[in-house]
Enzyme design. Sequence first.
Site, PDB file in Angstrom:
ATOM      1  N   GLU A 406      49.705  47.037  29.923  1.00 19.73           N
ATOM      2  CA  GLU A 406      50.717  46.082  29.477  1.00 19.73           C
ATOM      3  C   GLU A 406      51.163  46.345  28.039  1.00 19.73           C
ATOM      4  O   GLU A 406      51.053  45.496  27.161  1.00 19.73           O
ATOM      5  CB  GLU A 406      50.194  44.654  29.657  1.00 19.73           C
ATOM      6  CG  GLU A 406      50.035  44.315  31.125  1.00 19.73           C
ATOM      7  CD  GLU A 406      49.392  42.976  31.400  1.00 19.73           C
ATOM      8  OE1 GLU A 406      49.839  42.286  32.329  1.00 19.73           O
ATOM      9  OE2 GLU A 406      48.428  42.615  30.696  1.00 19.73           O
ATOM     10  N   GLU A 482      45.759  45.961  39.393  1.00 20.61           N
ATOM     11  CA  GLU A 482      45.267  44.586  39.400  1.00 20.61           C
ATOM     12  C   GLU A 482      45.863  43.898  40.621  1.00 20.61           C
ATOM     13  O   GLU A 482      47.054  44.051  40.900  1.00 20.61           O
ATOM     14  CB  GLU A 482      45.678  43.818  38.139  1.00 20.61           C
ATOM     15  CG  GLU A 482      45.087  44.343  36.851  1.00 20.61           C
ATOM     16  CD  GLU A 482      45.544  43.574  35.622  1.00 20.61           C
ATOM     17  OE1 GLU A 482      45.981  42.405  35.776  1.00 20.61           O
ATOM     18  OE2 GLU A 482      45.474  44.135  34.507  1.00 20.61           O
TER      19      GLU A 482
END
Length: 957
Positions: A406, A482
């Site tokens: 991220e 994820e």
Amino acid sequence: MTYYEDPGPGYGALPPRAAVRSDAPRLSLNGTWRFHLADSVAEAPDGFERADYDDSGWDRLTVPSSWPMHGFGRPAYTNIPYPFPVDPPFVPDENPTGDHRVEFDLPEAWRDLPAVLRFDGVDSCARVWLNGTELGVVRGSRLPSEFDVSAWLRPGRNLLAVRVHQWSSGSYLEDQDMWWLPGIFRDVTLIARPVGGVEDVFAHAGYDHHTGAGTLLVDSVPGARVRIPELGVETEAGQPVTIPGVEPWSAELPRLYDAVVATAAETVELRIGFRTVAIEDGVLTVNGRRILFHGVNRHEHDPVLGRVVPEYRLRQELLIMKQHNINAIRTSHYPPDSRMLALCDELGFWVMDECDYETHGFQPLGWRGNPSDDPRFEEASLDRMRRLVERDKNHPCVVMWSLGNEAGTGRNLDAMAAWTRHRDPSRPVHYEGDPTCAAVDVYSRMYASHAEVDAIGRRAEEPLPDPVLDARRRAMPFVLCEYSHAGGNGPGGLPEYEELFHRYPRCQGGFVWEWMEHGISRPDGGYAYGGDFGEELHNGTYVLDGLVFPDLTPQPVLAEVRKVFEPVHLKVDPAAGVLQVMNRYDFLDTSHLVLQWALGDDGVAVARGRLAMPVLPAGAEATVELPKQALDLPGRFGERWLTVRAVLTADHQWAPAGHEVAFAQAQVAFAQALPAQVTPSRSGVRTESGALVVGPGRFDPRTGRLTRLREWDIEHVPLELWRAPTQHDARTWDATTLDRKTRWAAAGLHRLRYRTVSVETGDGGLIVATLVGPAAIDAAALATYRWTSEGDRLTADVEVEPVGNWTVPWARIGVTLGLPAGFRDLTWFGLGPAQAYPDARAAARVGRFTRSIDELQVPYLYPQENGARADVRWAKLSGPAGLVRLSADPVLALTVRSWTTADLAAADRPADLAPGPNVWLTLDAAQHGLGSPTSGAPILPPYDLQPRHHRFTFTLG
């Protein structure tokens, strides 16, 4: 610009190298240090690095440590936002600064020996002095740094001084979803570096699955010798060797060979695993076979020590993972303690090794000023990737490098990928944050819905604007870095993801978010979460999102993971009289397993035995004939269930013999009709002392509610449509969509009101109609009870019909009964032994179980709906107050608590829940699925409880 705000990587440190075991002398500097904490750099003492500085008034602090865990400052938790103004590379003047001093004696044998000083982890920026001389500055908290101290060490007493700043330019690259915990949190070691020693080593160990030969090339210093005694290998570093007949390394068969790389001055020990990672026809392979990641994301956390994780705990974590069929770890979002990777080599895990790199706090700013695309941060970005790869390059468990998490997109990430691919072309490069995948080798997504994964599996995902990049990405293997966000009660939908992984070769599994809850131990025995330390900004319970509690106790979802991740799939087919066995291991055959079966009538074991497990190679399947006695044994009057378990035949280093790897169940006989007997007649309805009486039940003649059952006063809630919201109910990934908790609250499901429509007698019983609805809206539900009694049993046939225009799903359709508090234990026949919910019940099995009411509760760190036992046929509630029997036709979910649903919803932590004067039973005909809205996966249609007609029956006696 201050040194701690310089956007570069620091200065003074040596080039990175592999973490190895060496016979060169080592001196641990771990232990008790002198410590002083200042609230800002300006308040930090001058000259503290000098030998004559008086630190007698300082505190003492153990190193390694995270200093907020020892009462110095406070922990702070954020998921995305930076807890300081976003002005890279600058940080606030209020910058907690911890000064550390330790004196140590250098053994005489070290005189004139070259040496390095190694820090394995310092958060976030450290300036280091030895004997008053500055060695340098380091950033990159979860990465090692070494300084050449040969010129500054002296025989006898030495002084090491380290100034650590909580905030630095490096903090902009370390915005991971975790506690901010500054300190020297990993080992500090003095390491001798003999002249002519092994400065570095890179073992390239491949495996040719066509020939069975291993290939070995060890890069090291000129003249170093390489020996693998078990294989009879002795060669010179830099010389490639082909070794026939080696046993390859994999996560399932973690075969390691002890090797040494030696010069006349130093010997380094390695554990070599021969394996080859490749991408072939769009599929990620190891040793020529497609692999499937049954993984978890793992942060490093200890509830008492913070960032410091003792080695015994590292092993304990991995053993629990192995015992629950987890085979892969993403080191979110930084390199772990290097001892963990050594354990992964030994025990067998696929590892995605991730760089200490995340700039998530720039996302709310539209990625303006993102360091990932800021040339000032280029060298620091590359430095972090170099230190990761060089440290961990010799671990066979590492099958993929990850640039970070991220961090948006930018030139620095591209440079990191290019350097990594050049340095180590033997492993693919991963990064999820760039949807074009232009610089990486695998297509990665986080929290893709089932529908999106299905499309990607078919290579039919939404195209990229650039057709060349689109074709390149479409040819890549796909991994969910994820998915299925845990956290409290949930997630649901795991089996449906697993089915997609097996359906599409491109879909190679993923990593559940996440392994452990990051609660911090409190003096009262509970755990703290975000906001408990007075943080200005925090993300509350979002840090409670793991499969295990902070003390590593498994949560119910871990059993669900274990079942879904089973490497051997079993299916009982009673009609055909066979057991279907499918070997879903990547490499392992089934010779290490044996099959055990057990037959139960209404949950009572009546026979058991063993079956020979066919030896199936990976990917193969077969059928095994079921024992005739399991199918033909004379029956009782009840349900008969056959359970088959695949268990270990012998002890393994991660589990003892008898450990269950997989199980399956099937009903082999249905309940038989009881022999003809006199059926008690219905007792009808009578009036006594102003109450309506039906068998053992007394009712309020005005409301029609049950007020007494036999000798017990009853509080009767005719209809429940709400549950204490789960963490998933309270979250949503899509900012344009309200979460379920908010929608349920807006609709008033938690504040229903009841209006009795009618109380009538008829057909030998009592008929009660109640309109149930919240204030302020015109939607409602009509609950109609038909109470009858035969003998000492009281039966309720309940119909629920939605009225009006509902705009929200219901949380549940249930009935609640409050009994006196003198009941303590529940025995039931249904799914168990743990809780089960509509979309999270794969791990439950049909049986007869007994638990205390306390044991039925799941002590989630943030209280929420929990503890439902599903598909209950009958149950008995017992204790000093007596015995209550209940049964369902055919099944209901049952929740038993010592507090109300409202009490549960109002609690902030388990200690807030105290037993009251009642035991509360909720019988659910249906409940909304748990889902995983935190991760953007919408609830699957079968588990979306839209308002609709329901009918259910239960009997009390």
